[in-house]
Design an enzyme around this catalytic site. Structure first.
Site, PDB file in Angstrom:
ATOM      1  N   ASP A   1      43.055  13.745  29.100  1.00 25.45           N
ATOM      2  CA  ASP A   1      43.331  14.822  30.051  1.00 25.45           C
ATOM      3  C   ASP A   1      42.243  14.844  31.147  1.00 25.45           C
ATOM      4  O   ASP A   1      41.650  15.886  31.434  1.00 25.45           O
ATOM      5  CB  ASP A   1      43.419  16.175  29.328  1.00 25.45           C
ATOM      6  N   ASP A  18      35.568  25.797  31.488  1.00 28.25           N
ATOM      7  CA  ASP A  18      36.969  25.413  31.576  1.00 28.25           C
ATOM      8  C   ASP A  18      37.837  26.384  30.766  1.00 28.25           C
ATOM      9  O   ASP A  18      37.492  26.742  29.633  1.00 28.25           O
ATOM     10  CB  ASP A  18      37.110  23.987  31.019  1.00 28.25           C
ATOM     11  N   GLU A  42      36.703  29.244  35.099  1.00 25.49           N
ATOM     12  CA  GLU A  42      37.902  28.618  35.664  1.00 25.49           C
ATOM     13  C   GLU A  42      39.142  29.318  35.106  1.00 25.49           C
ATOM     14  O   GLU A  42      39.852  28.786  34.268  1.00 25.49           O
ATOM     15  CB  GLU A  42      37.927  27.119  35.345  1.00 25.49           C
ATOM     16  N   ASP A  71      43.812  19.862  39.969  1.00 21.63           N
ATOM     17  CA  ASP A  71      44.961  20.452  39.289  1.00 21.63           C
ATOM     18  C   ASP A  71      46.113  20.701  40.261  1.00 21.63           C
ATOM     19  O   ASP A  71      46.010  20.493  41.462  1.00 21.63           O
ATOM     20  CB  ASP A  71      44.545  21.750  38.591  1.00 21.63           C
TER      21      ASP A  71
END
Ligand code: GLC
Length: 656
Positions: free
Chosen positions: A147, A290, A332, A402
């Site tokens: 990822d 994150d 985030e 993203d």
């Protein structure tokens, strides 16, 4: 509201003194006076927050002592140069609000190969005006189940693909000597299933099974699943994965190979705190936490934005402020506008949780306005976004690694007079290039067949029409798309907060479709906007008239203007204009008597702005100077107009 009384507790003070004494006989450097002062001052709050989370745990006092020991250890192993930097930042106070910081987010391997290669590229950032680097995850992560590095199998070992921990340390030192800042991630919510803790859990060790949300039977997973949305409904439906090795279900909110950490277990928090302090001691200036919205789970809820997730972040913030006070925390959280504000802290913790958050709502609103040429939803959202407390700031950005989620609320869309469902459908059709009038070349990401929700992938340039214009060999459309690119960047750069560019956008990188051939990436179309930099072609940025030259030099100039205008720092000094023209978004930045009127035309035709739109916000001098074009404009009577070209913008200063 969560309340932790800040009172002096003698017994706690004594407990801490004992731990400090015990530490002084250990192998670490003696804690210094300022650390001891901070620890003592923060002790009651640390304990209060810890008890709020783990007050019922039978070993809570013992565990709290472990937490204090972790803080002492973390601080004692902090290099002297970082202690000095901490002091300087504390003296400066809120260093991250300054207009002098401009960031870029990048994948080291795709940008230049590896960490050593970065040393040779520091001059590139200087040339552009970037002095903060967000290095995307560098720690060990299994190829093919990575990822993009957000599935970490070892939080202390740099993945050999990028180099070594020593290379990272050397780069940080080099950056420091060049007065640059470093931002990196801590993947706080989950680990890779190859992480040692997960391996032990797979092998049947109950202690480590308790590090994750593991269940023997399907009952609890079903209870959780009933209320938890899916993050990657296409590539990773559901929130649990069957683990063959131990015959249990484990919670996997993101991909199946990312196991969610169980912060209900205080050991997990203490271990991760130790990891955070290890990261801090690498010289990180901004730690990007994150996915913080997901860190606390409770059955019967969406398991996002829960009150205890905030308690955890507050506790973490207080721990970092004690041991490594120069490191700011960026949460985030890509969540609804109202929810995002809570990550800055509420009540007595206002501005005491995350120092920084992504302005994802505004980012999406920029894309919304570009697709429709209408800025009313953006304007409708501002009262909510303006709630951000002083002392905290945004990361402002146009693109990142993203997707773009259309996260603004239905209410904001309705306020602007549109139907939310139809409106969102239009935006998705527009950016995926399905709409007949669209020259955007993006793709839908994570389409949820049940709800029709979808997000958008694509590079800045391709979404702005450059890919289609080049394919169609249409010079006029190339110009239009370049105007859009620069206008989108300018709008985000002057907004207040830390601007974070995404690598490749400074040279108008188009989508890269090669991910489709890669078995470890083909299921995730976000890779289309994560380019590989081709340095031989980048020389074009110095050749006048090329696309690269135009975009790069415009951005360079925008960054310089921003840096020179300290009123663009984030001091609660922004107000929104009512431009009386739906195609134009305008905001005013100020400091003392200085003002900067930033106006942006999201429409495809020239836009006329009555001078009244400026005067409405206070007296104007006779002449305004556009810092962007260098032109002077005589301020006219109310019925006369200031004209912005299609997708143009102006930065009008009252200081000539
Ligand atoms: C964050 C990252 C994203 C990743 C996810 C899971 O949202 O930005 O790229 O997929 O976390 O770690």
């Amino acid at each position: 509201m969560i309340n932790v009384p800040i009172v002096y507790r003698h017994s706690l003070h004594q407990q801490i003194t004992c731990i400090l004494e015990e530490a002084s006989t250990g192998e670490y450097r003696q804690p210094d006076t300022s650390f001891i002062t901070r620890l003592t001052a923060n002790a009651t709050t640390l304990q209060g927050l810890f008890h709020e989370l783990y007050g019922d745990h039978p070993l809570r006092d013992h565990l709290f002592e472990d937490l204090i020991r972790t803080l002492i250890r973390g601080h004692s192993s902090r290099p002297a140069v970082m202690l000095d930097r901490d002091d300087r930042k504390l003296d400066e106070g809120h260093w991250f609000l300054s207009s002098k910081i401009t960031g870029m987010s990048l994948y080291v391997d795709r940008f230049c190969g590896d960490l050593r290669g970065m040393n040779d590229r520091l001059s590139y950032f200087k040339e552009l005006g970037v002095n903060l680097l967000h290095l995307m995850p560098l720690f060990e992560s299994p190829e093919g189940e990575s990822d993009g590095g957000y599935a970490v199998s070892d939080f202390r070992r740099v993945d050999p693909r990028f180099g070594t921990l020593e290379d990272l340390r050397m780069l940080q030192e080099r950056m420091l000597s060049e007065c640059m800042y470093l931002m990196m991630d801590i993947v706080f919510n989950h680990t890779s299933h190859h992480h040692d803790w997960a391996q032990r859990a797979k092998a049947g060790d109950p202690e480590y099974q308790d590090f994750f949300y593991m269940f023997q039977h399907r009952t609890m997973p079903d209870v959780f699943d009933a209320d938890m949305p899916e993050i990657f409904p296409e590539s990773a439906p559901g929130n649990f994965t069957w683990v063959e090795e131990c015959g249990k279900w484990v919670m996997t909110v993101f991909h199946r190979y990312q196991w969610d950490l169980n912060y209900r277990n205080p050991r997990v928090f203490i271990e991760m705190l130790d990891t955070v302090l290890f990261h801090a001691n690498l010289g990180i200036d901004i730690l990007r936490i994150d996915a913080p919205a997901f860190i606390w789970k409770e059955p019967g809820t969406t398991c996002q934005n829960l009150p205890k997730a905030h308690t955890l972040l507050r506790l973490l913030r207080r721990c970092v402020a004690t041991s490594a006070p120069g490191m700011a925390l960026l949460g985030e959280a890509i969540v609804a506008p109202r929810d995002i504000m809570r990550y800055f802290g509420t009540g007595i913790f206002t501005a005491q949780e995350c120092d920084i958050a992504y302005n994802a709502t505004h980012m999406a609103l920029q894309w919304d306005a570009l697709a429709t040429g209408d800025t009313r939803i953006m304007l409708a959202a501002q009262p909510e976004l303006q709630q951000k407390p002083f002392g905290t700031t945004w990361i402002n950005y146009v693109r990142c690694h993203d997707d773009i989620g259309l996260g603004y609320t239905d209410e904001m869309i309705r306020q602007a007079g549109f139907d939310p469902y139809e409106h969102r459908r239009y935006i998705k059709d527009y950016y995926s290039g399905v709409h007949p009038g669209s020259d955007a070349r993006g793709a839908l990401f994570s389409v949820n067949p049940k709800t029709q929700d979808a997000r958008i992938s694509g590079s800045l340039a391709s979404l702005c029409g450059l890919e289609a214009a080049i394919a169609g060999e249409d010079a006029l459309s190339v110009d239009t798309s370049l105007s859009r690119i620069v206008m989108m960047q300018a709008h985000s750069l002057f907004l207040g907060g830390i601007p974070m560019l995404f690598y490749g956008d400074e040279v108008a990188s188009l989508n890269d479709y090669s991910y489709q051939e890669d078995p470890g990436k083909h299921y995730d179309n976000r890779w289309m906007h994560r380019p590989r930099m081709v340095w031989t072609s980048l020389a074009e940025r110095h050749r006048r008239g090329t696309v690269l030259h135009r975009v790069f030099t415009d951005l360079q100039r925008l960054i310089r203007i921003r840096r020179e205008q300290d009123l663009t720092g984030d001091y609660g000094n922004i107000g929104w204009m009512h431009p009386h023209n739906i195609h134009v978004a305008g905001y005013i930045r100020w400091l003392d008597a200085r003002k900067l009127y930033c106006v942006f035309n999201f429409g495809k035709e020239p836009a006329w702005l009555t001078w009244y739109a400026f005067k409405q916000h206070g007296a104007l001098p006779e002449i305004l100077c556009d810092l962007w074009t260098g032109n002077y404009h005589r301020v006219g009577p109310d019925h006369e107009h200031f004209i912005l070209p299609a997708y143009g913008f102006a930065l009008l200063s009252n200081q000539g």
